[in-house]
Design an enzyme around this catalytic site. Sequence first.
Site, mmCIF file in Angstrom:
data_model
loop_
_atom_site.group_PDB
_atom_site.id
_atom_site.type_symbol
_atom_site.label_atom_id
_atom_site.label_comp_id
_atom_site.label_asym_id
_atom_site.label_seq_id
_atom_site.Cartn_x
_atom_site.Cartn_y
_atom_site.Cartn_z
ATOM 1 N N HIS A 83 0.815 -1.224 0.000
ATOM 2 C CA HIS A 83 0.000 0.000 0.000
ATOM 3 C C HIS A 83 0.845 1.269 0.000
ATOM 4 C CE1 HIS A 83 -3.827 1.720 -0.194
ATOM 5 N NE2 HIS A 83 -4.147 1.796 1.082
ATOM 6 N N ASP A 111 -2.278 1.798 -4.633
ATOM 7 C CA ASP A 111 -3.477 2.196 -3.908
ATOM 8 C C ASP A 111 -4.605 1.196 -4.136
ATOM 9 O OD1 ASP A 111 -2.337 4.511 -2.834
ATOM 10 O OD2 ASP A 111 -2.778 5.671 -4.639
#
Length: 426
Positions: free
Chosen positions: A398, A402
């Site tokens: 992450h 995204d």
Amino acid sequence: MAIVEMVMPKMGESVMEGTVLSWLKKAGDHIDEDESLLEVATDKVDTEIPSSYSGVVKELLAEEGQVVEVGKPIALIEVESNGAEKPAKKEEEVPQPEEVAEQLIEQVNGVKESIAVAEDQSGRFYSPLVKNIAKQENIGFAELETIPGTGQDNRVTKNDILAYIEKRKTASQPATTKISQPTPVKPIISGEDEIIQMDRMRKMIAERMLDSKRISPHVTSFVEADVSNMVSWRGKMKKVFMDKHQTTLTYTPIMIEAVVKAIQDYPMINIQLDGDNIIKKKAINIGMAVALPSGNLIVPVIHNADKMNLLQLTQKVNDLARRARENQLKADDLQGGTYTVSNVGSFGNVMGTPIIVQPQVDILALGTIEKKPSVIETDKGDFIGIRHKMFLSHSYDHRIVDGALGGMFVRRVADYLERFDLGRTD
């Protein structure tokens, strides 16, 4: 006669050293060029190292169990030499990628790294990885010299400097906010319990998994795909593949083909992270997790998977899986992966949340295929029917991927599987 040095060869991406497991020749033995001289273990693979020369083994320069850096001498070989023959070639040390990058940065900026200068004066070896971590954490050479090393000749390893950084951060916290680290709870062992020592591969897997969770904040997106067309086509074509090509058609290469197509649609999935730099990989090299008879796991790589058709993918998947289980993989088979697929469905698992293979940033788990009642939409209305369905679990880093990209990618993989062409003949 001439005596030449054989050095520890480079055995893969980011591999800086190897452990001598066993010598296959002894001093005084004759050896031919490309004949195996010793067996070496790295953090990626155990492999036999062939001799670079033909001649007589004069001396073995490393003991079994000794760790030797890439480019360092490991044996002396006496080769025949006369005026009619070319002099024996001498192996050159191949600069590591990290060292090349550091040199280029120095040339562009016109600045010499202070640690590199001081290291020449102190004589203590620091790997490019350790120096890079020190630079990122603003650790000067004087401070680096104080870090105890657990490697050969008190060399500072990656774990040494990471432990030092963690200790330094903890020490710098105010007493009111200092959080004590949990102490592992030791198990209570009875006389009926069996104690099994972890083997070397299991220890390496454990270390790599911990490193990956520490480095990458993992997020997982799930999609359930209707793969009825794929199941029907594979059922029809598996006999054709066996009769015509003498190879077994499994679901794995079909799913890898869908992953490759989705990567081509979303190339920012096929990336790696180097500090603040995003490396967009041109090659699509798919790692495939393979469970070994010992219970350990290994991830051989299908290089340039985007350039293969389904038959070639099928042959490659079967070849790598067979050689993995027979312990016949080479170092090249395990390096260069840019995206990894793990077929947890082969164990009857519905889904999983796999751990990313560093330095990659994502991994896909393929769940088992199950028959389920589903709503089928038609021009004449909706109906309930039996469909083949499976879960796809996409874990990603992450920091750099995204949720939107991670979710769209796994949805696209599902789309390719759901729209599988029943009319295909390959």
